[in-house]
Structure formats: C-alpha cells, structure tokens
Design a protein around this motif. Sequence first.
Motif, PDB file in Angstrom:
ATOM      1  N   ASP A   1      95.335  21.860 -35.937  1.00 15.12           N
ATOM      2  CA  ASP A   1      94.979  20.576 -36.535  1.00 15.12           C
ATOM      3  C   ASP A   1      94.603  19.619 -35.415  1.00 15.12           C
ATOM      4  N   ILE A   2      93.378  19.113 -35.474  1.00 15.35           N
ATOM      5  CA  ILE A   2      92.848  18.273 -34.397  1.00 15.35           C
ATOM      6  C   ILE A   2      92.327  16.971 -34.979  1.00 15.35           C
ATOM      7  N   VAL A   3      92.726  15.847 -34.381  1.00 15.86           N
ATOM      8  CA  VAL A   3      92.158  14.549 -34.721  1.00 15.86           C
ATOM      9  C   VAL A   3      91.391  14.027 -33.513  1.00 15.86           C
ATOM     10  N   LEU A   4      90.164  13.633 -33.751  1.00 18.49           N
ATOM     11  CA  LEU A   4      89.306  13.072 -32.710  1.00 18.49           C
ATOM     12  C   LEU A   4      89.371  11.558 -32.815  1.00 18.49           C
ATOM     13  N   ALA A   5      89.885  10.902 -31.776  1.00 11.94           N
ATOM     14  CA  ALA A   5      89.999   9.443 -31.751  1.00 11.94           C
ATOM     15  C   ALA A   5      88.895   8.896 -30.852  1.00 11.94           C
ATOM     16  N   LEU A   6      87.949   8.169 -31.458  1.00 10.10           N
ATOM     17  CA  LEU A   6      86.735   7.756 -30.757  1.00 10.10           C
ATOM     18  C   LEU A   6      86.670   6.236 -30.630  1.00 10.10           C
ATOM     19  N   ASP A   7      86.492   5.762 -29.411  1.00  7.05           N
ATOM     20  CA  ASP A   7      86.332   4.338 -29.128  1.00  7.05           C
ATOM     21  C   ASP A   7      84.930   3.903 -29.560  1.00  7.05           C
ATOM     22  N   ASP A   8      84.855   2.886 -30.455  1.00  8.18           N
ATOM     23  CA  ASP A   8      83.544   2.360 -30.850  1.00  8.18           C
ATOM     24  C   ASP A   8      83.445   0.869 -30.531  1.00  8.18           C
ATOM     25  N   SER A   9      84.115   0.463 -29.453  1.00 10.11           N
ATOM     26  CA  SER A   9      84.047  -0.934 -29.030  1.00 10.11           C
ATOM     27  C   SER A   9      82.665  -1.259 -28.465  1.00 10.11           C
ATOM     28  N   GLY A  10      82.417  -2.574 -28.235  1.00  9.45           N
ATOM     29  CA  GLY A  10      81.100  -3.002 -27.772  1.00  9.45           C
ATOM     30  C   GLY A  10      80.679  -2.394 -26.452  1.00  9.45           C
ATOM     31  N   SER A  11      81.630  -2.104 -25.570  1.00 10.45           N
ATOM     32  CA  SER A  11      81.272  -1.547 -24.262  1.00 10.45           C
ATOM     33  C   SER A  11      80.679  -0.147 -24.375  1.00 10.45           C
ATOM     34  N   MET A  12      80.866   0.506 -25.509  1.00  5.86           N
ATOM     35  CA  MET A  12      80.288   1.842 -25.697  1.00  5.86           C
ATOM     36  C   MET A  12      78.768   1.777 -25.859  1.00  5.86           C
ATOM     37  N   ARG A  13      78.187   0.582 -25.896  1.00  3.96           N
ATOM     38  CA  ARG A  13      76.730   0.429 -25.922  1.00  3.96           C
ATOM     39  C   ARG A  13      76.120   0.593 -24.526  1.00  3.96           C
ATOM     40  N   THR A  14      76.942   0.629 -23.509  1.00  2.00           N
ATOM     41  CA  THR A  14      76.431   0.761 -22.143  1.00  2.00           C
ATOM     42  C   THR A  14      75.571   2.014 -22.025  1.00  2.00           C
ATOM     43  N   GLU A  15      74.415   1.861 -21.390  1.00  2.00           N
ATOM     44  CA  GLU A  15      73.430   2.956 -21.372  1.00  2.00           C
ATOM     45  C   GLU A  15      73.420   3.687 -20.036  1.00  2.00           C
ATOM     46  N   ASP A  16      74.566   4.249 -19.700  1.00  2.00           N
ATOM     47  CA  ASP A  16      74.642   5.050 -18.472  1.00  2.00           C
ATOM     48  C   ASP A  16      74.717   6.541 -18.771  1.00  2.00           C
ATOM     49  N   PHE A  17      74.768   6.915 -20.052  1.00  2.00           N
ATOM     50  CA  PHE A  17      74.801   8.320 -20.440  1.00  2.00           C
ATOM     51  C   PHE A  17      73.459   8.674 -21.072  1.00  2.00           C
ATOM     52  N   LYS A  18      72.524   9.019 -20.251  1.00  3.35           N
ATOM     53  CA  LYS A  18      71.182   9.322 -20.747  1.00  3.35           C
ATOM     54  C   LYS A  18      71.228  10.566 -21.629  1.00  3.35           C
ATOM     55  N   PRO A  19      70.407  10.635 -22.667  1.00  5.17           N
ATOM     56  CA  PRO A  19      69.276   9.761 -22.982  1.00  5.17           C
ATOM     57  C   PRO A  19      69.610   8.574 -23.875  1.00  5.17           C
ATOM     58  N   ASN A  20      70.903   8.234 -24.026  1.00  7.27           N
ATOM     59  CA  ASN A  20      71.260   7.163 -24.943  1.00  7.27           C
ATOM     60  C   ASN A  20      72.486   6.455 -24.415  1.00  7.27           C
ATOM     61  N   ASN A  21      73.093   5.595 -25.251  1.00  7.44           N
ATOM     62  CA  ASN A  21      74.303   4.914 -24.793  1.00  7.44           C
ATOM     63  C   ASN A  21      75.523   5.830 -24.927  1.00  7.44           C
ATOM     64  N   ARG A  22      76.655   5.338 -24.463  1.00  2.92           N
ATOM     65  CA  ARG A  22      77.866   6.164 -24.432  1.00  2.92           C
ATOM     66  C   ARG A  22      78.278   6.634 -25.819  1.00  2.92           C
TER      67      ARG A  22
END
Length: 331
Positions: free
Chosen positions: A90-111
């Motif tokens: 049983d796996i739960v994926l906890a994902l941060d969706d805060s504003g800083s995840m818009r940072t575009e250092d993970f090409k080809p898109n944002n984080r």
Amino acid sequence: MNGFRFANPWGGLAMLLLLAVVAWRAAGRRRATLVFPGTDPLRAIRQPPAVRARHLPTALRFAGLLLLVVAFARPQTGRHEEEVLTEGIDIVLALDDSGSMRTEDFKPNNRLEVAKDVVGQFVRGRRNDLLGLVVFAANAYTRCPLTLDYGVLLDLLKQVDVAPREEDGTAIGMGLATAVGRLKDAKAKSKVIVLLTDGRNNRGQIDPLSGARLAQALGIKVHTIGVGTEGEAPYPIDDPILGRRYISVQADIDEKTLQEIAATTGGQYFRATDSRSLRMIFAAIDKMERTEIKVKGYTRHLEQFAAFLYPGAFLIFVELVLGVTWLRRIP
C-alpha cells in the motif's frame, strides 16, 4: 489461456485399431457376383437416385466411426487461470503543489508538471498494489484514496495544479499526517509513503517530525524526495501589463528535516536536481518497494466427448436405416 487435450488418447487408438481389424476382415469376405456377357447396353440406362447414392452409407459409416474414435479419446478443453497469493504494497504518494513548484528548472517544464509525469510512470509500473494520492500546500488534501483503479488515479493526478496564492505555503507535516491517515487502517504488511517537496515546512498545525513519529508508530516507511537545482532557478511571474517575466530564486529545501523523516521511519532521502535524476529516484524506489508475487496456476478441464459421441452415433444410425430401406442391398 484456453487449451485442448485428449484425456484418454490410448482409448481412441484402441478403438481405431479395433475398427481397422473389423474393416480388414470384412474386406476379405467374398461377395456374390453376377456375370454379364456385356455391360454396354446397361450404361445407356439412366441411374436412379438410389444408385447414385450407393456410396452414401459408406461415407456416413466412416464419418460416424471417426467421430466415435475421437469421443473414446475423451477430448477436453481447458482454461488456465492464475490466483495471486501474495499481497501487494500500500503506497500513498504525497505531492507538494505549492507555488514554488512552478519553478522552471526541470526541463522541459516546471517542477510540478515533471513530477506529475514521473509519478504517472511510477503508477503505471505497479501491479497488485493499492495506491493513493495526497497533495499539500498550505493545507493537505486526499486527492485519491487507496485504489487498484490506476486509471482513476492517473486522471486525478493529471488534474493537480499549483495551489492558488491564498492557499500557498508548504505544510509538509500536514501532508505527511494526511498520508499516514490514509494508511493507518490498511491491511497490507508493507505500507509506504513517498513524499515529494521543494521547500521547508512553514504552514500547518503538525510539524514534519511529529508526522514521522506517527508513521513510525504505525509501521509506515517514508521515502522523502527534495526537488530543485543547486543554486538559482528561473521562476515565472505573470504581470498583467508586462506579461510573463522570470526572476531567479534560490532553492530552499529543508534537507535535514527530510533526512530525519526518512531515517525515523526506515526510509531513504533522495535529492533530485533535474528531471533525469527524479526519474532515476522513482525507478530506484520502484525496485526497492517490490514484493515477490506468488502465483498459483491451475487448469480447469471440461469434457467435450459428447460433442463427438452423439453426432457419431447419429450418423451410424442413419447409415443403418438407409441400409435397410432406401439403399438396401440384395445379397
């Protein structure tokens, strides 16, 4: 998977040999014959239907006996089925969706978009595991409870977007506690949380280490992933007048806390500085969190001899009826 077999092939072979002996002995008998001085006048006579059908009994007998031979061999159809005996993880994926995840250092898109894509690949690679999804910014929400319906989970994952400004923040402790809540009543022997964030805890009523101790008490392993390049990264700002522009922001990952969460629960901490390293991290977690699937295979066989026995007996019966009526022979 469907299959076909003969349960008693030797019975069919014995029947075939017996029929061959009977046919050989019948062929050895001498038949009474009439000698005609000439047959040319007879050839001009039109043959009646009974004469033209004189070989029909032999054909019926041959077909009927062939079907009986197959019936005596006991044909069976089988369906192979598998039963999974080992429980999944049983796996739960906890994902941060805060504003800083818009940072575009993970090409080809944002984080966030790259993280969603990598998490989606991770979900597609699982089998027999209950998976759930929690997202967190200033607050934490269960986006998808534990499910085996990966299609629904992927659809809900696709809809995840950066939290609005009024709900911005990073509540790592709340995200972790919400994920623990989804797993506390789970029946699997192995329970795992994969927590991904690019910041440090600055919102919420539960601090991250309290959430880690709660996970530890319930036997839940937590893998933590910090995402963000070393140094500065471009962050987009949408100006209503000037349009989109970029500013440089410094990565602000609380690696010490993420390491402590992982160490407390028996998990591991990973650092992803680009999309390639993030994919490698999830591939490593995918290999680590695997149970050996034990499969019990069995085949169900259904008897099919009746499909040959009854038609064969019917053909022989028709041959016998024709032999004493319409196609009767005079010795």
